[in-house]
Design a protein around this motif. Structure first.
Motif, PDB file in Angstrom:
ATOM      1  N   ASP A 173       0.826  -1.215   0.000  1.00 59.20           N
ATOM      2  CA  ASP A 173       0.000   0.000   0.000  1.00 59.20           C
ATOM      3  C   ASP A 173       0.860   1.265   0.000  1.00 59.20           C
ATOM      4  O   ASP A 173       0.372   2.356   0.212  1.00 59.20           O
ATOM      5  N   GLY A 174       2.150   1.114  -0.243  1.00 63.18           N
ATOM      6  CA  GLY A 174       3.065   2.250  -0.248  1.00 63.18           C
ATOM      7  C   GLY A 174       3.768   2.459   1.079  1.00 63.18           C
ATOM      8  O   GLY A 174       4.801   3.099   1.147  1.00 63.18           O
ATOM      9  N   HIS A 175       3.200   1.949   2.153  1.00 60.45           N
ATOM     10  CA  HIS A 175       3.800   2.066   3.491  1.00 60.45           C
ATOM     11  C   HIS A 175       4.194   0.719   4.063  1.00 60.45           C
ATOM     12  O   HIS A 175       4.785   0.634   5.116  1.00 60.45           O
ATOM     13  N   PRO A 227      -5.353  -7.909   3.884  1.00 60.49           N
ATOM     14  CA  PRO A 227      -6.814  -7.988   3.945  1.00 60.49           C
ATOM     15  C   PRO A 227      -7.262  -8.714   5.221  1.00 60.49           C
ATOM     16  O   PRO A 227      -7.329  -9.942   5.271  1.00 60.49           O
ATOM     17  N   ILE A 228      -7.522  -7.948   6.251  1.00 57.69           N
ATOM     18  CA  ILE A 228      -7.813  -8.511   7.573  1.00 57.69           C
ATOM     19  C   ILE A 228      -9.027  -9.437   7.564  1.00 57.69           C
ATOM     20  O   ILE A 228      -9.028 -10.459   8.244  1.00 57.69           O
TER      21      ILE A 228
END
Length: 99
Positions: A63-65, A70-71
């Motif tokens: 996600d870029g971080h 996906p919980i």
């Protein structure tokens, strides 16, 4: 209880983006090698000591971080797997897995 069920179960998130095989979770690859070295074990000792499992069977992306996780899918997977965990020693690797 079989010899496999006597091993400590290591539960990870998902295969890494670099891993081509999802059928050997936490064995080989950067995370598996790190855990093996952290334990001071040879690969053979590591495989005999631990059973390994990822909650997801594919890399969910970034996600870029960090890793996208996906919980909801992970919780469904954990609920299915956890039916066989009673009485076992289980180590969940990371806060997302523990959630």
């Amino acid at each position: 209880m079989s010899w496999r069920e006597n091993r400590i179960l290591l539960v990870g998130q998902a295969p890494s983006s670099a891993m081509k095989r999802g059928d050997r979770p936490l064995i080989g690859g950067r995370s598996g090698f790190f855990l093996q070295q952290l334990c001071g074990m040879t690969l053979r000792q590591y495989v005999k000591t631990f059973e390994t499992l990822n909650l997801l069977d594919h890399y969910p992306g970034s996600d870029g971080h960090g890793d996208r996780f996906p919980i909801k899918a992970a919780r469904i997977s954990a609920a299915l797997y956890a039916t066989g965990w009673e009485g076992r020693r289980v180590i969940m690797l990371g806060k997302n897995v523990a959630r």
